[in-house]
Design a protein around this motif. Structure first.
Motif, PDB file in Angstrom:
ATOM      1  N   CYS A  17     -11.598 -12.755  -3.479  1.00 38.00           N
ATOM      2  CA  CYS A  17     -11.351 -11.949  -2.105  1.00 38.00           C
ATOM      3  C   CYS A  17     -11.412 -10.574  -2.784  1.00 38.00           C
ATOM      4  N   ALA A  18     -10.506 -10.411  -3.942  1.00 42.94           N
ATOM      5  CA  ALA A  18     -10.438  -9.074  -4.230  1.00 42.94           C
ATOM      6  C   ALA A  18     -11.968  -8.291  -4.390  1.00 42.94           C
ATOM      7  N   ARG A  19     -12.695  -9.313  -5.132  1.00 39.74           N
ATOM      8  CA  ARG A  19     -14.039  -8.740  -5.512  1.00 39.74           C
ATOM      9  C   ARG A  19     -14.859  -8.338  -4.243  1.00 39.74           C
ATOM     10  N   ASN A  20     -14.762  -9.115  -3.274  1.00 42.19           N
ATOM     11  CA  ASN A  20     -15.346  -8.784  -1.968  1.00 42.19           C
ATOM     12  C   ASN A  20     -14.650  -7.740  -1.083  1.00 42.19           C
ATOM     13  N   GLY A  21     -13.648  -7.280  -1.759  1.00 44.77           N
ATOM     14  CA  GLY A  21     -12.833  -6.000  -0.746  1.00 44.77           C
ATOM     15  C   GLY A  21     -12.010  -6.679   0.220  1.00 44.77           C
ATOM     16  N   LEU A  22     -11.744  -8.056   0.272  1.00 45.20           N
ATOM     17  CA  LEU A  22     -11.061  -8.590   1.406  1.00 45.20           C
ATOM     18  C   LEU A  22      -9.654  -9.009   1.270  1.00 45.20           C
ATOM     19  N   LEU A  23      -8.975  -8.496   0.208  1.00 48.23           N
ATOM     20  CA  LEU A  23      -7.765  -8.772   0.259  1.00 48.23           C
ATOM     21  C   LEU A  23      -6.911  -8.248   1.241  1.00 48.23           C
ATOM     22  N   ARG A  24      -5.711  -8.931   1.730  1.00 50.95           N
ATOM     23  CA  ARG A  24      -4.979  -8.423   2.585  1.00 50.95           C
ATOM     24  C   ARG A  24      -3.777  -7.886   1.860  1.00 50.95           C
ATOM     25  N   ARG A  25      -3.229  -6.865   2.391  1.00 51.98           N
ATOM     26  CA  ARG A  25      -2.081  -6.039   1.699  1.00 51.98           C
ATOM     27  C   ARG A  25      -1.169  -5.962   2.546  1.00 51.98           C
ATOM     28  N   LEU A  26       0.052  -6.485   1.913  1.00 47.39           N
ATOM     29  CA  LEU A  26       1.516  -6.449   2.500  1.00 47.39           C
ATOM     30  C   LEU A  26       2.132  -5.145   2.439  1.00 47.39           C
ATOM     31  N   ARG A  27       2.527  -4.442   3.661  1.00 47.76           N
ATOM     32  CA  ARG A  27       3.042  -3.210   3.383  1.00 47.76           C
ATOM     33  C   ARG A  27       4.550  -3.397   4.187  1.00 47.76           C
ATOM     34  N   THR A  28       5.439  -2.791   3.492  1.00 46.08           N
ATOM     35  CA  THR A  28       6.763  -2.829   4.256  1.00 46.08           C
ATOM     36  C   THR A  28       6.833  -1.472   5.370  1.00 46.08           C
ATOM     37  N   VAL A  29       7.348  -1.646   6.485  1.00 45.12           N
ATOM     38  CA  VAL A  29       7.459  -0.864   7.376  1.00 45.12           C
ATOM     39  C   VAL A  29       8.635  -0.538   8.014  1.00 45.12           C
ATOM     40  N   THR A  30       8.976   0.660   8.199  1.00 46.66           N
ATOM     41  CA  THR A  30      10.363   0.920   8.898  1.00 46.66           C
ATOM     42  C   THR A  30       9.957   1.334  10.292  1.00 46.66           C
ATOM     43  N   ALA A  31      10.403   0.320  11.223  1.00 44.15           N
ATOM     44  CA  ALA A  31      10.188   0.506  12.751  1.00 44.15           C
ATOM     45  C   ALA A  31      11.192   1.352  13.472  1.00 44.15           C
ATOM     46  N   ILE A  32      10.812   2.446  13.899  1.00 42.04           N
ATOM     47  CA  ILE A  32      11.737   3.228  14.903  1.00 42.04           C
ATOM     48  C   ILE A  32      11.809   2.544  16.150  1.00 42.04           C
ATOM     49  N   ASP A  33      10.576   2.054  16.734  1.00 40.95           N
ATOM     50  CA  ASP A  33      10.551   1.476  18.056  1.00 40.95           C
ATOM     51  C   ASP A  33       9.218   0.935  17.956  1.00 40.95           C
ATOM     52  N   SER A  34       8.489   0.511  18.998  1.00 43.70           N
ATOM     53  CA  SER A  34       7.606  -0.045  19.126  1.00 43.70           C
ATOM     54  C   SER A  34       6.212   0.807  18.880  1.00 43.70           C
ATOM     55  N   THR A  35       6.093   2.086  19.029  1.00 36.02           N
ATOM     56  CA  THR A  35       5.195   2.858  18.971  1.00 36.02           C
ATOM     57  C   THR A  35       5.456   3.816  17.655  1.00 36.02           C
ATOM     58  N   SER A  36       6.390   3.705  16.932  1.00 42.59           N
ATOM     59  CA  SER A  36       6.470   4.703  16.010  1.00 42.59           C
ATOM     60  C   SER A  36       7.387   4.189  14.662  1.00 42.59           C
ATOM     61  N   ILE A  37       6.836   4.253  13.539  1.00 41.65           N
ATOM     62  CA  ILE A  37       7.099   3.658  12.475  1.00 41.65           C
ATOM     63  C   ILE A  37       6.887   4.687  11.217  1.00 41.65           C
ATOM     64  N   ILE A  38       7.678   4.305  10.202  1.00 37.06           N
ATOM     65  CA  ILE A  38       7.498   5.015   8.876  1.00 37.06           C
ATOM     66  C   ILE A  38       6.743   4.116   7.903  1.00 37.06           C
ATOM     67  N   LEU A  39       5.743   4.583   7.141  1.00 37.20           N
ATOM     68  CA  LEU A  39       5.118   3.683   6.355  1.00 37.20           C
ATOM     69  C   LEU A  39       4.687   4.622   5.202  1.00 37.20           C
ATOM     70  N   ASP A  40       5.014   4.084   3.856  1.00 38.09           N
ATOM     71  CA  ASP A  40       5.252   4.825   2.680  1.00 38.09           C
ATOM     72  C   ASP A  40       5.766   6.104   2.911  1.00 38.09           C
ATOM     73  N   GLY A  41       6.770   6.489   3.643  1.00 43.92           N
ATOM     74  CA  GLY A  41       7.538   7.442   3.469  1.00 43.92           C
ATOM     75  C   GLY A  41       6.954   8.674   4.850  1.00 43.92           C
ATOM     76  N   LYS A  42       5.971   8.085   5.573  1.00 45.39           N
ATOM     77  CA  LYS A  42       5.306   8.975   6.418  1.00 45.39           C
ATOM     78  C   LYS A  42       5.451   8.496   7.845  1.00 45.39           C
ATOM     79  N   HIS A  43       5.750   9.291   8.639  1.00 46.03           N
ATOM     80  CA  HIS A  43       5.828   8.893  10.354  1.00 46.03           C
ATOM     81  C   HIS A  43       4.529   8.691  10.928  1.00 46.03           C
ATOM     82  N   LEU A  44       4.227   7.562  11.469  1.00 49.64           N
ATOM     83  CA  LEU A  44       3.088   7.348  12.007  1.00 49.64           C
ATOM     84  C   LEU A  44       3.195   6.772  13.478  1.00 49.64           C
ATOM     85  N   ARG A  45       2.234   7.234  14.453  1.00 49.66           N
ATOM     86  CA  ARG A  45       2.150   6.644  15.714  1.00 49.66           C
ATOM     87  C   ARG A  45       1.504   5.194  15.468  1.00 49.66           C
ATOM     88  N   SER A  46       2.224   4.199  15.806  1.00 53.51           N
ATOM     89  CA  SER A  46       1.746   2.968  15.589  1.00 53.51           C
ATOM     90  C   SER A  46       0.851   2.270  16.878  1.00 53.51           C
TER      91      SER A  46
END
Ligand SMILES: *Cc1c(COP(=O)(O)O)cnc(C)c1O
Length: 398
Positions: A17-46
């Motif tokens: 899978c890694a060779r084919n670039g198809l690895l799934r990546r688990l990321r830890t998210v801080t959810a503020i609510d359903s449309t706003s999250i913090i990912l790797d220290g950055k605020h994102l619109r989800s």
């Protein structure tokens, strides 16, 4: 010959899978609510959440959970049949039955388990399970668990479904389909499927994980929207973890069906009941959802806004009028590149790649919520516009 080392073999699959670039990546998210999250220290619109009505962080749900935990503690401490079934579970089952217009309801700890549990209880080895090719993994695995003969038909192809049903008219047969497809957002032709099953004496199971709360009067789901009752669709399965914002699942149907599942559905019987506090929060969620026409209207407006904007940009939209809006980009690495560029611009829109979707059908899965603001959808469209200008025009999946 030395025996194959199973863990090494798993590692080899992962390396492939890694060779084919198809690895799934688990990321830890801080959810503020359903449309706003913090990912790797950055605020994102989800634009990734299944919390379509914005209930997961609703103050009434929080309050219901806290009060229930204060009164009864956290865990159910046992399976339903062995002392784990509490008043909160019973009340939730009754409310769900009333809402979906079915006689009775049985709770499961997750939607995945509900699908395994209902299919395994109904079908015996060698019997038939006819399914849409794009059904959720848990429906496919349910057929496997039962040892049933899985017969798939092309996505939404009613002639294909009819052909599969006609192949062995004397074999007991369950036809199972997503109501709203989880990666495509389109809706199965429910009245057509119901007629087909009636004509062929097949039993129909609809998984309405993504329709419940969103479609139909009082948000009672895709079956309510199509006006189909429990004689036409005898088995309804849906989850409490998507539009309802909690977690867990249920099967609704006749008293006969529910009594039978209570006796023979192993994923219901041999597991700890869902925490009663979650049942209490779910009950509050159901009551809110039934009266959430304003939220459903905001959601409808955001869906329309997104679709008309994306269409103007010449993006390849799916045939979906639900909150799940796939943008087809074709190649898996293109989907990933777009998702990364969106993240840099402040949006979380996951790329969905094989094997979750068929080869060549990689996409961005945009999930809209009643909580998204008009300006947020506008900003997402602006970013997509600049991405589309930089990339060759995308090809439609069909
Ligand atoms: C999410 C989902 C499930 C599984 O439900 P969980 O409660 O998350 O286990 C089943 N079917 C469909 C169509 C889904 O989207």
């Amino acid at each position: 010959m030395p025996r194959t080392n199973l863990i090494e073999r798993l590692a080899q699959r992962q390396a492939e899978c890694a060779r084919n670039g198809l690895l799934r990546r688990l990321r830890t998210v801080t959810a503020i609510d359903s449309t706003s999250i913090i990912l790797d220290g950055k605020h994102l619109r989800s634009f990734a959440s299944n919390d379509y009505l914005g209930l997961a962080a609703h103050p009434y749900l929080r309050q219901a959970l806290i009060e229930a935990a204060r009164d009864w503690g956290v865990g159910a401490t046992a399976a339903h049949l062995l002392g784990g079934h509490r008043a909160a579970h019973a009340e939730l089952e009754e409310e769900l039955a009333d809402w979906t217009g079915r006689e009775r309801v049985l709770l499961y700890s997750s939607g995945f388990m509900a699908n395994l549990g209902v299919i395994d209880a109904l079908l015996e080895r060698g019997e038939s399970c006819v399914q849409d090719r794009l059904n959720h993994a848990s429906l496919l695995d349910g057929a496997r668990l039962a040892g049933a003969h899985l017969k798939r038909y092309p996505h939404l192809d009613m002639d294909g479904a009819a052909r599969q049903l006609a192949r062995s008219t004397d074999t007991p047969t369950l036809l199972a389909s997503d109501g709203v497809f989880s990666m495509d957002g389109d809706i199965t032709p429910l009245p057509h499927l119901a007629r087909l099953c009636a004509r062929q004496q097949a039993t129909l199971l609809i998984d309405d994980a993504h329709g419940l709360g969103v479609l139909g009067p009082q948000g009672a789901g895709s079956l309510a929207a199509a006006g189909l009752d429990s004689t036409q669709v005898p088995i309804l399965m849906a989850t409490l973890g998507k539009a309802l914002g909690v977690g867990g699942a249920f099967v609704a149907g006749s008293a006969e069906l529910i009594e039978g599942l209570g006796q023979f559905s192993r994923p219901h019987i041999y597991t700890t009941a869902m925490p009663p506090a979650l049942a209490a929060a779910s009950l509050t969620a159901v009551r809110l959802t039934r009266h959430a026409d304003d939220r459903r209207e905001s959601l409808r407006q955001r869906i329309e806004q997104f679709r008309s904007g994306a269409r103007q940009l010449g993006l390849a939209l799916g045939d979906s009028f639900t909150p799940i809006q796939p943008l087809w980009v074709g190649a898996a690495d293109t989907a990933l590149a777009w998702s990364r560029a969106l993240e840099e611009a402040g949006f979380y829109v996951p790329a969905i790649r094989p094997p979750t979707v068929p080869e060549g059908q990689a996409r961005l899965r945009v999930a809209l919520s009643a909580q998204h603001k008009h300006t947020e959808v506008e900003q997402l469209l602006d970013t997509l516009a600049s991405l589309a200008r930089r990339t060759a025009p995308v090809a439609s999946a069909d």
